[in-house]
Design a protein around this motif. Structure first.
Motif, PDB file in Angstrom:
ATOM      1  N   GLN A   1      35.759  31.689  29.430  1.00  0.00           N
ATOM      2  CA  GLN A   1      37.139  32.232  28.923  1.00  0.00           C
ATOM      3  C   GLN A   1      37.878  32.498  30.304  1.00  0.00           C
ATOM      4  N   ARG A   2      37.465  32.863  31.413  1.00  0.00           N
ATOM      5  CA  ARG A   2      38.021  32.946  32.545  1.00  0.00           C
ATOM      6  C   ARG A   2      38.606  31.655  33.208  1.00  0.00           C
ATOM      7  N   MET A   3      37.423  30.673  33.027  1.00  0.00           N
ATOM      8  CA  MET A   3      38.062  29.554  33.439  1.00  0.00           C
ATOM      9  C   MET A   3      39.209  28.775  32.298  1.00  0.00           C
TER      10      MET A   3
ATOM     11  N   ASP B   1      47.214  38.842  53.816  1.00  0.00           N
ATOM     12  CA  ASP B   1      47.662  39.297  52.182  1.00  0.00           C
ATOM     13  C   ASP B   1      46.724  38.086  51.512  1.00  0.00           C
ATOM     14  N   ARG B   2      46.178  38.501  50.348  1.00  0.00           N
ATOM     15  CA  ARG B   2      45.254  37.686  49.599  1.00  0.00           C
ATOM     16  C   ARG B   2      46.037  37.159  48.226  1.00  0.00           C
ATOM     17  N   ALA B   3      46.972  38.081  47.655  1.00  0.00           N
ATOM     18  CA  ALA B   3      47.447  37.506  46.570  1.00  0.00           C
ATOM     19  C   ALA B   3      48.825  38.369  46.218  1.00  0.00           C
TER      20      ALA B   3
ATOM     21  N   ILE C   1      43.250  34.487  39.057  1.00  0.00           N
ATOM     22  CA  ILE C   1      42.435  33.283  38.680  1.00  0.00           C
ATOM     23  C   ILE C   1      41.413  32.794  39.738  1.00  0.00           C
ATOM     24  N   LYS C   2      40.654  32.217  39.260  1.00  0.00           N
ATOM     25  CA  LYS C   2      39.487  31.636  40.210  1.00  0.00           C
ATOM     26  C   LYS C   2      40.042  30.366  40.511  1.00  0.00           C
ATOM     27  N   ALA C   3      40.630  30.004  41.605  1.00  0.00           N
ATOM     28  CA  ALA C   3      41.049  28.636  42.034  1.00  0.00           C
ATOM     29  C   ALA C   3      40.885  28.586  43.608  1.00  0.00           C
TER      30      ALA C   3
ATOM     31  N   GLU D   1      42.796  46.184  47.243  1.00  0.00           N
ATOM     32  CA  GLU D   1      42.822  45.227  46.143  1.00  0.00           C
ATOM     33  C   GLU D   1      41.171  44.758  45.832  1.00  0.00           C
ATOM     34  N   GLU D   2      40.968  43.694  46.886  1.00  0.00           N
ATOM     35  CA  GLU D   2      39.380  43.519  46.816  1.00  0.00           C
ATOM     36  C   GLU D   2      39.113  42.637  48.147  1.00  0.00           C
ATOM     37  N   THR D   3      38.010  42.171  48.200  1.00  0.00           N
ATOM     38  CA  THR D   3      37.753  41.041  49.237  1.00  0.00           C
ATOM     39  C   THR D   3      38.107  39.689  48.893  1.00  0.00           C
ATOM     40  N   GLY D   4      37.518  38.981  49.765  1.00  0.00           N
ATOM     41  CA  GLY D   4      38.079  37.242  49.593  1.00  0.00           C
ATOM     42  C   GLY D   4      37.215  36.820  48.170  1.00  0.00           C
ATOM     43  N   GLY D   5      36.180  37.408  48.005  1.00  0.00           N
ATOM     44  CA  GLY D   5      35.357  37.017  47.092  1.00  0.00           C
ATOM     45  C   GLY D   5      34.458  37.980  46.105  1.00  0.00           C
ATOM     46  N   ALA D   6      34.866  39.284  46.194  1.00  0.00           N
ATOM     47  CA  ALA D   6      34.239  40.185  45.405  1.00  0.00           C
ATOM     48  C   ALA D   6      35.138  41.503  45.201  1.00  0.00           C
ATOM     49  N   ASN D   7      34.780  42.037  43.836  1.00  0.00           N
ATOM     50  CA  ASN D   7      35.777  43.407  43.652  1.00  0.00           C
ATOM     51  C   ASN D   7      35.293  44.453  44.349  1.00  0.00           C
ATOM     52  N   ILE D   8      35.823  45.648  44.199  1.00  0.00           N
ATOM     53  CA  ILE D   8      35.554  46.765  45.024  1.00  0.00           C
ATOM     54  C   ILE D   8      35.076  47.678  44.048  1.00  0.00           C
TER      55      ILE D   8
ATOM     56  N   ILE E   1      44.205  41.393  41.101  1.00  0.00           N
ATOM     57  CA  ILE E   1      42.604  41.200  41.425  1.00  0.00           C
ATOM     58  C   ILE E   1      41.870  40.235  40.456  1.00  0.00           C
ATOM     59  N   LEU E   2      40.861  39.571  40.880  1.00  0.00           N
ATOM     60  CA  LEU E   2      40.317  38.705  40.092  1.00  0.00           C
ATOM     61  C   LEU E   2      39.289  39.410  39.166  1.00  0.00           C
ATOM     62  N   PRO E   3      39.438  39.210  38.008  1.00  0.00           N
ATOM     63  CA  PRO E   3      38.552  39.989  36.927  1.00  0.00           C
ATOM     64  C   PRO E   3      37.175  39.683  36.942  1.00  0.00           C
ATOM     65  N   SER E   4      36.313  40.235  37.830  1.00  0.00           N
ATOM     66  CA  SER E   4      35.053  40.075  38.147  1.00  0.00           C
ATOM     67  C   SER E   4      34.274  40.325  36.845  1.00  0.00           C
ATOM     68  N   ILE E   5      33.333  39.328  36.437  1.00  0.00           N
ATOM     69  CA  ILE E   5      32.345  39.582  35.137  1.00  0.00           C
ATOM     70  C   ILE E   5      31.388  40.814  35.603  1.00  0.00           C
ATOM     71  N   THR E   6      31.070  40.800  36.749  1.00  0.00           N
ATOM     72  CA  THR E   6      29.954  41.882  36.983  1.00  0.00           C
ATOM     73  C   THR E   6      30.622  43.406  37.381  1.00  0.00           C
ATOM     74  N   ARG E   7      31.962  43.186  37.658  1.00  0.00           N
ATOM     75  CA  ARG E   7      32.520  44.653  37.570  1.00  0.00           C
ATOM     76  C   ARG E   7      32.607  44.969  36.235  1.00  0.00           C
TER      77      ARG E   7
ATOM     78  N   LEU F   1      30.803  46.416  46.967  1.00  0.00           N
ATOM     79  CA  LEU F   1      31.471  45.079  46.454  1.00  0.00           C
ATOM     80  C   LEU F   1      30.638  44.759  45.256  1.00  0.00           C
ATOM     81  N   CYS F   2      31.307  43.891  44.337  1.00  0.00           N
ATOM     82  CA  CYS F   2      30.335  43.408  43.531  1.00  0.00           C
ATOM     83  C   CYS F   2      30.773  42.306  42.921  1.00  0.00           C
ATOM     84  N   GLY F   3      29.654  41.386  42.634  1.00  0.00           N
ATOM     85  CA  GLY F   3      30.086  39.995  42.400  1.00  0.00           C
ATOM     86  C   GLY F   3      28.679  39.288  41.730  1.00  0.00           C
ATOM     87  N   THR F   4      28.728  38.122  41.249  1.00  0.00           N
ATOM     88  CA  THR F   4      27.415  37.467  40.812  1.00  0.00           C
ATOM     89  C   THR F   4      26.302  37.531  41.582  1.00  0.00           C
TER      90      THR F   4
HETATM   91  C1  LIG Z   1      34.406  35.170  41.737  1.00  0.00           C
HETATM   92  C2  LIG Z   1      35.162  36.073  42.130  1.00  0.00           C
HETATM   93  C3  LIG Z   1      34.693  37.768  42.058  1.00  0.00           C
HETATM   94  C4  LIG Z   1      33.605  38.050  41.573  1.00  0.00           C
HETATM   95  O1  LIG Z   1      33.375  37.591  40.179  1.00  0.00           O
HETATM   96  P1  LIG Z   1      32.104  37.697  39.305  1.00  0.00           P
HETATM   97  O2  LIG Z   1      32.479  37.283  37.996  1.00  0.00           O
HETATM   98  O3  LIG Z   1      31.712  39.115  39.382  1.00  0.00           O
HETATM   99  O4  LIG Z   1      30.998  36.621  40.088  1.00  0.00           O
HETATM  100  C5  LIG Z   1      35.565  38.500  42.704  1.00  0.00           C
HETATM  101  N1  LIG Z   1      36.745  38.306  43.354  1.00  0.00           N
HETATM  102  C6  LIG Z   1      37.201  37.314  43.557  1.00  0.00           C
HETATM  103  C7  LIG Z   1      38.194  36.671  44.346  1.00  0.00           C
HETATM  104  C8  LIG Z   1      36.206  35.944  42.948  1.00  0.00           C
HETATM  105  O5  LIG Z   1      36.851  34.613  43.495  1.00  0.00           O
END
Ligand SMILES: *Cc1c(COP(=O)(O)O)cnc(C)c1O
Length: 345
Positions: free
Chosen positions: A83-85, A175-177, A185-187, A221-228, A245-251, A286-289
């Motif tokens: 769905q996110r893609m 700035d990130r976004a 979005i994950k781009a 906001e968040e880091t480059g690749g993980a939510n806080i 903020i990117l909607p992290s599935i882990t978060r 930080l949280c992410g996959t």
């Molecule tokens: C992929 C990503 C995350 C983490 O998302 P998950 O679905 O938990 O892996 C967080 N922030 C950014 C900017 C991302 O690209």
């Protein structure tokens, strides 16, 4: 099926070519995605003028397949990645790949690469990288006519070798976004522009950059690749909320775990950097996959350290509980909410 002979526990997070990948193509002429399928060909051949090469028209996902204690190969909530893609693609005028087909394609490629799925107990996983990109020539600025959807897999080692040690991060001036930009979005484009910031941070001895909101530079906001995530003095899980903020599935999964498994209160709201400086939070992570949760022990703000109460020695008790509960759910040791675990084989 015989597993590949790899030193699973010592794999790093690096690309390793596996046997199969999934490919589907969209053409404007057909007006739809073709039926797609597996291939052993790891090469992409495209025009020198392809949309992805000229104007970075591409989106991606990241998830993992792993072996549970019972020996089953599963992945975690792939429908949410699908769905996110789908949502990411729409933001970049890419024809979205159907979510149900995304899930089927993930299952198909993981099954084909079963020999590459790390055995239970090694801490390693099979990382799955779905992506879509504009493949036909584009020179005047516009969306490509034709697209390719691919899924590659690669085995990766445990994120933490020898325990989850707290990290030291900095507040960055980059700035990130932007508000109403592409932060949600994950781009690849969001990552290209983060590379200079992360390399600078690493050269200065920081593990990550914390980005503030671009408009006011007052909110986390968040880091480059993980939510806080934060835990406040009342043991409430405080989750920064922002459209960039990117909607992290882990978060999103951890929020559910906090409420329904750990009985925590959860507050999803804008979080001001001032609250962090004032010591309102006793834990931060930080949280992410990849890591599920990676604890933050110290934050550097332009030369001044902000110490998080849980410290630099070990992960705080709430972050530990959150992480262990989600890992237990993923590994099949704790009963999962309906639909979270996707059985592959
Ligand atoms: C992929 C990503 C995350 C983490 O998302 P998950 O679905 O938990 O892996 C967080 N922030 C950014 C900017 C991302 O690209």
């Amino acid at each position: 099926m015989e597993k590949k002979n790899l030193d699973w526990a010592n794999l790093s997070f690096a690309y390793m070519k596996t046997d199969y990948r999934y490919v589907a193509n969209y053409t404007k002429a057909a007006g739809k995605w073709d039926e797609g399928g597996l291939t052993t060909d790891d090469k992409v051949v495209m025009s020198e003028c392809a949309g992805v090469l000229q104007y970075s028209q591409s989106v991606f996902e990241g998830l993992k397949a792993y072996t549970t204690k019972k020996g089953e190969i599963v992945c975690f909530r792939p429908d949410l990645n699908g769905q996110r893609m789908y949502d990411s693609a729409q933001r970049l005028e890419i024809p979205p790949f159907p979510v149900d087909r995304f899930v089927e394609a993930v299952k198909e490629v993981v099954k084909a690469d079963e020999a590459w799925v790390p055995p239970y107990g090694t801490g390693a996983t099979l990382y799955i990288r779905p992506y879509v990109f504009g493949i036909s020539p584009v020179i005047g600025v516009k969306p490509a006519d034709d697209y390719q959807f691919r899924i590659l897999t690669t085995p990766v080692g445990p994120y933490f070798k020898g325990g989850a040690k707290p990290i030291y991060v900095r507040i960055t001036d980059y700035d990130r976004a932007a508000p109403h930009g592409t932060g949600n979005i994950k781009a690849g484009l969001n990552y290209a522009m983060s590379l200079k910031a992360i390399m600078e941070a690493h050269r200065l001895g920081f593990a990550e950059n914390i980005y503030l909101d671009a408009a006011t530079r007052t909110k986390i906001e968040e880091t480059g690749g993980a939510n806080i995530l934060f835990v406040d003095q009342d043991n409430t899980l405080v989750v920064p909320k922002s459209d960039s903020i990117l909607p992290s599935i882990t978060r999103r999964s951890l929020v559910y775990v906090a409420q329904h498994y750990l009985g925590m209160k959860v507050d999803e709201r804008p979080v001001y950097f001032k609250e962090v400086k004032d010591g309102n939070f006793k834990e931060c992570g930080l949280c992410g996959t990849a890591a599920v949760i990676s604890p933050i022990g110290k934050i550097n703000d332009h030369g001044t350290d902000i110490n998080i109460a849980s410290g630099m020695e070990k992960m705080g008790p709430w972050m530990t509980k959150l992480r262990e509960t989600l890992l237990g759910i993923q590994e099949g040791e704790i009963e999962a909410p309906e639909g979270w675990i996707c059985h592959i084989c």
